[in-house]
Each structure stands twice: as structure tokens, then as C-alpha cells.
Design an enzyme around this catalytic site. Structure first.
Site, PDB file in Angstrom:
ATOM      1  N   GLY A  70       0.806  -1.252   0.050  1.00 54.42           N
ATOM      2  CA  GLY A  70      -0.064   0.031  -0.088  1.00 54.42           C
ATOM      3  C   GLY A  70       0.668   1.266  -0.055  1.00 54.42           C
ATOM      4  O   GLY A  70       2.013   1.320  -0.647  1.00 54.42           O
ATOM      5  N   SER A  71       0.551   2.248   0.741  1.00 58.71           N
ATOM      6  CA  SER A  71       1.036   3.689   0.702  1.00 58.71           C
ATOM      7  C   SER A  71       2.390   3.457   1.208  1.00 58.71           C
ATOM      8  O   SER A  71       2.894   4.760   1.031  1.00 58.71           O
ATOM      9  CB  SER A  71       0.014   4.613   1.338  1.00 58.71           C
ATOM     10  OG  SER A  71      -1.166   4.873   0.860  1.00 58.71           O
ATOM     11  N   THR A  72       2.946   2.596   2.152  1.00 59.66           N
ATOM     12  CA  THR A  72       4.318   2.624   2.355  1.00 59.66           C
ATOM     13  C   THR A  72       5.235   2.624   1.193  1.00 59.66           C
ATOM     14  O   THR A  72       6.347   2.897   1.324  1.00 59.66           O
ATOM     15  CB  THR A  72       4.601   1.325   3.277  1.00 59.66           C
ATOM     16  OG1 THR A  72       4.316   0.236   2.386  1.00 59.66           O
ATOM     17  CG2 THR A  72       3.565   1.450   4.712  1.00 59.66           C
ATOM     18  N   MET A  73       4.750   2.418   0.068  1.00 60.21           N
ATOM     19  CA  MET A  73       5.794   2.462  -1.221  1.00 60.21           C
ATOM     20  C   MET A  73       5.822   3.762  -1.980  1.00 60.21           C
ATOM     21  O   MET A  73       6.777   4.101  -2.744  1.00 60.21           O
ATOM     22  CB  MET A  73       5.157   1.310  -2.315  1.00 60.21           C
ATOM     23  CG  MET A  73       5.068  -0.197  -1.811  1.00 60.21           C
ATOM     24  SD  MET A  73       6.673  -0.664  -1.320  1.00 60.21           S
ATOM     25  CE  MET A  73       7.638  -0.717  -2.747  1.00 60.21           C
TER      26      MET A  73
END
Length: 578
Positions: A302-305
Site C-alpha cells: 500500500g501507501s508505504t511504497m
């Protein structure tokens, strides 16, 4: 009677007398010869050649027994034992020497926790054998009590039993052995050959009941297994386990994972999962809890990338941290697929895209860069590749490669959908951002010297991304990740879980990946909580507070000097959901 008759009778008497004398002499001679032979044999055995009797006696009383070798000790980086072998006793019987009707068997059955009928039947069933187990690896006190009953054919021998002092706290890392001390899971399995000892042999003197009277000679000494030190810091492992267990319980979550890495060596300082199990008591063991989910389970990050997508943009030279991206009207459509932000943020700089966690912003960057640029950087950070940690059951994950990228595939790749990682891989990627761009191999073994790494990103790019991550915690979606008096940086992630029918609308994984202290990072930590059910499910609401508590305590334990005043720490305690 005539004279001739008398002569005949006299002759017969003389013949009979002669025969009797001859038979007597013959018998006497044979007897004397036998006695002489026996006497000579006695003299021969006792005086001339006395080794024969000694050998025959040895055959009946001298035995060769094995000497068990204990398994090597597994310890944490400070020498705290995580797995040790303790001496115990094993009770066994020789059914050919034991009377199944012996009244003492009732008391023996009580001592060893076995039904009397089952014990007697077992002895009957194996009456033709000379060895059967009664109870393996029991406390010495139980063995003594059993032997003191004086039942014929009941014996004991020393063995070793594996014990895990930290119990369920380190279960997924250390693993466990079976009753024969062969590794079955975790480090015990991965390094089974290293930890296993080599049994010795000795010659002993036994009495007619099989009891050892005397040790006669050591044939080969037992060689214990080799010890090993893990990279784990048991102090950090305990606090990580405590906080993860607390958040899983508080949010009624399905499970969770936490990984902590040393950013300058790649050493795993803590790795915990929920649920867990106690390797010292496997009577209620649930096979589903055996997996080390930090390594074996995959998820979409998810948004951790998004920080990595921004790093690719900075590396390309086409973007700077202050470059503006128009995210209006707050969504993008790709045919039937729509990408949305939490709200319409308008024009955002790269820094604000990370702070606000804008899907539209990073997707526009991805469209400009192209899918191959993103994929290549992901791969350089270790996504979609084995970490080389050597742990059994490691899942590599999925990093797609397309001959031609569709716009929607580039967009979703930029914010962590369409690929899969395990928690350790995600932590390794953030380690590169934390240490200035060097990728080190991750390790569960203590490193005596700094390992050789290779540069993946420039220091300038990683510094710019760290500043964005600082802002994401200070005033963005990661506001609840602030670890007390230390400045931190990190990124939240909230992804739909995948079920049998695809994405589950009401099931999420809450993720936070970050580092601290942000000006000179020492530790990277990834927290992932599966399917929280308490109403809160965003990464900033569920995973970020765990990061804050664990990192604050960990940095204090590592004697890292605090950076913030109390008022500064309180000022960073707010932020948007993410």
C-alpha cells in the site's frame, strides 16, 4: 559231577572274574583320564590361558553404551539463552525380564502417569522384545521414584530435553525440536546440523539386572553441538511482543507482525508475530500459529511504497521536493477504475504528497516515469527477491514485469498495489532510505563486523525522502507514530485484504513503516496489523501508535540521546488518517 564238568565251571568263573576286573580297570582308567582332562583344563583356564574366562565374563557383564551429546545453545546478541538442552531421564523396560502380573506395576503406572491396564498390556504385547520406552524425557525425580519400586526389567537412561526460556516471545524465530532433538521449525531447523551434537561411546560394567556398576573405558567422547548467537536483542524482542500483542487484542485483530532492523548492519533486532505459541508446551498447539509471518506471509504494502516512488522521481532528475503536482479534482479515472484521495488537495509538492498520502499525486508521477523505472528501483531495494536470511519457508513475493505497462498498472504500482512483499522485505527497503542508500543483507545472526553492502540510492535522494517522512509524522498521516522524545519519520499504509473472492471491502491491513531518530536513524521498524475489528483500521490509527511505543522504549534501551523537548513531542501528536 564229573571232573570234566568241574573244570568247565572253574574255567567260566575265571573268565567272568577276568572280565569284571577288565571292565573295572577300563572304567577306572576312563574316569581317571576324564578327571585328568578336567584337571588339566582347569589348570589351563585358571593358570595357563586365563583370558578365555575373562572374555566370557566380559561378554555377560560388559556393554558398550552411547553417551548423549547435548544440542548447542541458541542465545541472543548479549548471550541471553533462547534455547538450551537440559538433562532428563528416560524410563524404559525389558519386557523379557518384567512379569506383566507383577503387583508393583500398579504403583509404577501411577508414577509415570499411565493406566495400569495399558502398562500390563504393553508388556504382554512386546514380551519377545528386550527394549520398549515407558516415558521419555521426564524429570529425574520421577525416574528415581520409578526405579525405587524395585520392579525387574525397569531401567532409566540420561537424555536431553530442549527448553526455551523466552517461550512464545521468540518462538517464531528460534522454532523448536521434536522429542529426538531434531529441528522442526525456525533456527532449530535452518541450523540443525550446526546445533546437533555427535554422541560418544563408553564401555561399562553391568550387573545381572542391567544396572551400570562401573564405567570402564571411554571409547569416544561426546561432542556437543555448536552454540550460536542471534542478532536478536531479547530486550527489544520482549517489548515488541508486548506491544504487538496488546494492539491485536485491543483492536480484536486477526493477527499482526513487527520487524525491527539495525539500519547500519541489516541485523534483525526483533521479529514478532501474533498469534504465537509456547514451544515448551505444545499440547494445545495450533498449526496456524507456527508460521513466522514476518517472512512467510505476503501482503500488498500500500501507501508505504509512496516514498520509494518519490525517491524514483528524485533520482530521475525530473523532480525536486518542491515540484508541484496538480491532484485536482481528487481522483483519476482509468476506464472503470478510479483512483481517489481522501479529499481534493489541489496542487501538492512532492513533500506534501507524502504528508497527505495522495494516491493521485504519486500515480501522476508514475505515469510520467513509467512502470519500468518504478519496478527497477523496487527490485534494487530487494522487493520481489529472497532476502538471503536463510529462514525456512521464506516467501519471495511478487514484483510484476510487463512488456508494456498499462496506465492503471503504473498508477497502482506507485502506491503499493499489484505487488506483494513480506514484512522483512519492506523493512529492508526502508533500511536503505534510513542509512543513506546502502543495501545490506539482512541477518538473523549476530555480525561481528559491519557487512559489505552496495549503494542503491544516493545520499541526497535518501536525505530528501527522510525529510518528507519526518513531515509525514510531524504533521501528516503518521502523527500518532511520534516516539516520545525522539523525532521519527515514516509512512502509513492501509490496504484491503484479499479473500477467496478478491478484495474484501470490510477487511484491512494497517501498516506503518518508519525509522528513528530521523536525523541519524538507528532502527527501522515495520508494523502490520491484520483485520482490526474495533472500528479503527487505518495504518495511522492502529499501527502507528505501536511503532511509537516500541521505538521510544527501544531507543532508550539502546542509550540513544533524546532529541526533543517534552513540548516538541506533544506538538507532533496530531495528524490525518492514513
Amino acid at each position: 559231577m564229573s571232573s570234566q564238568g568241574k573244570q568247565a565251571t572253574s574255567w567260566k568263573q575265571r573268565v567272568l572274574t577276568g572280565l569284571k576286573a577288565w571292565r573295572f580297570g577300563t572304567v577306572l582308567g576312563v574316569f581317571l583320564l576324564v578327571m585328568a582332562g578336567i584337571s588339566w583344563r582347569l589348570v589351563d583356564l585358571q593358570v595357563v590361558d586365563n583370558e578365555f574366562l575373562r572374555q566370557q565374563g566380559d561378554v555377560r557383564t560388559i556393554r558398550v553404551e552411547s553417551i548423549d551429546a547435548h544440542r548447542g545453545v541458541v542465545a541472543d546478541r548479549h548471550g541471553e539463552p533462547l534455547a538450551v538442552s537440559t538433562p532428563v531421564q528416560t524410563l524404559w523396560a525389558n519386557p523379557s525380564e518384567t512379569d506383566p502380573e507383577d503387583p508393583g506395576l500398579a504403583a509404577l503406572a501411577r508414577v509415570i502417569g499411565m493406566s495400569e491396564g495399558a502398562l500390563r498390556q504393553r508388556l504382554r504385547d512386546y514380551a519377545g522384545r528386550e527394549f520398549i520406552y515407558l516415558r521419555r524425557k521426564v524429570q529425574p525425580a520421577m525416574a528415581r521414584e520409578a526405579l525405587e519400586l524395585g520392579i525387574g526389567g525397569i531401567y532409566s537412561r540420561q537424555e536431553y530435553r530442549r527448553y526455551y526460556p523466552a517461550g512464545e516471545v521468540t518462538a517464531h524465530i528460534v522454532g523448536f525440536t521434536n522429542i529426538d532433538e531434531d529441528g522442526q521449525e525456525g533456527i532449530e531447523l535452518a541450523y540443525n546440523q550446526w546445533l546437533t551434537g555427535e554422541p560418544g561411546r563408553k564401555r561399562v560394567l553391568k550387573d545381572n539386572r542391567g544396572r551400570v556398576i562401573k564405567d570402564l573405558m571411554l571409547i569416544r567422547d561426546a561432542r556437543p553441538g555448536k552454540d550460536m548467537e542471534l542478532s536478536i536483542d531479547l530486550r527489544l524482542q520482549y517489548l515488541a511482543y508486548r506491544e504487538l500483542k496488546a494492539v491485536v487484542g485491543a483492536h480484536k485483530a486477526r493477527g499482526g507482525t513487527l520487524v525491527m532492523l539495525d539500519v547500519n548492519t541489516g541485523e534483525v533486532l526483533a521479529m514478532v508475530n501474533q498469534g504465537s505459541y509456547n514451544p515448551n508446551d505444545r499440547s494445545q498447539l495450533d498449526p496456524a500459529n507456527l508460521r513466522n509471518k514476518a517472512i512467510t506471509d505476503l501482503f500488498e504494502p500500500g501507501s508505504t511504497m509512496k516514498p520509494i516512488t518519490v525517491a524514483a522521481a528524485l533520482e530521475s532528475g525530473k523532480y525536486k521536493p518542491e515540484t508541484l503536482i496538480d491532484t485536482s479534482p481528487g481522483y483519476r479515472r482509468f476506464g472503470r477504475f478510479t483512483i481517489r484521495d481522501f479529499r481534493d488537495y489541489g496542487a501538492l509538492s512532492l513533500n506534501d504528497i507524502i504528508v497527505k498520502s495522495s494516491n493521485v499525486g504519486v500515480s501522476k508521477i508514475a505515469t510520467e516515469l513509467g512502470g519500468d523505472v518504478l519496478r527497477n528501483l523496487y527490485a534494487r531495494l530487494g522487493i520481489g527477491q529472497a532476502t538471503g536470511i536463510g529462514f525456512p519457508g521464506e516467501a519471495v513475493g511478487v514484483l510484476p514485469a510487463r512488456p508494456k505497462w498499462r496506465p492503471v498498472e503504473e498508477a497502482t504500482l506507485s502506491y503499493g498495489y499489484g505487488l506483494s512483499v513480506n514484512a522483512l522485505q519492506l523493512a529492508q527497503a526502508y533500511m536503505v532510505l534510513a542509512n543513506g542508500g546502502i543495501r545490506y543483507p539482512v541477518s538473523l545472526l549476530k555480525q561481528d563486523q559491519k557487512p559489505e553492502g552496495h549503494r542503491v540510492l544516493s545520499e541526497e535522494v535518501t536525505l530528501a525522502v527522510r525529510n518528507m517522512l519526518r513531515n509525514a509524522v510531524a504533521k501528516g498521516t503518521g502523527g500518532r507514530a511520534q516516539p516520545g522524545l525522539y523525532a521519527a519519520g515514516g509512512k502509513t499504509g492501509t490496504v484491503h485484504l484479499v479473500g477467496a473472492q478478491g478484495y474484501e471491502d470490510s477487511q484491512y491491513k494497517a501498516i506503518f513503516a518508519g525509522m528513528a531518530p530521523i536525523d541519524d536513524p538507528r532502527i527501522v521498524t515495520v508494523v502490520a496489523v491484520d483485520a482490526p475489528q474495533s472500528g479503527e483500521y487505518y495504518g495511522g490509527e492502529v499501527a502507528a501508535p505501536v511503532f511509537a511505543r516500541v521505538m521510544g522504549d527501544a531507543l532508550r534501551l539502546l542509550n540513544v540521546k533524546p532529541e526533543l523537548e517534552v513540548s516538541d513531542a506533544k506538538a507532533t501528536a496530531s495528524g490525518e488518517r492514513g
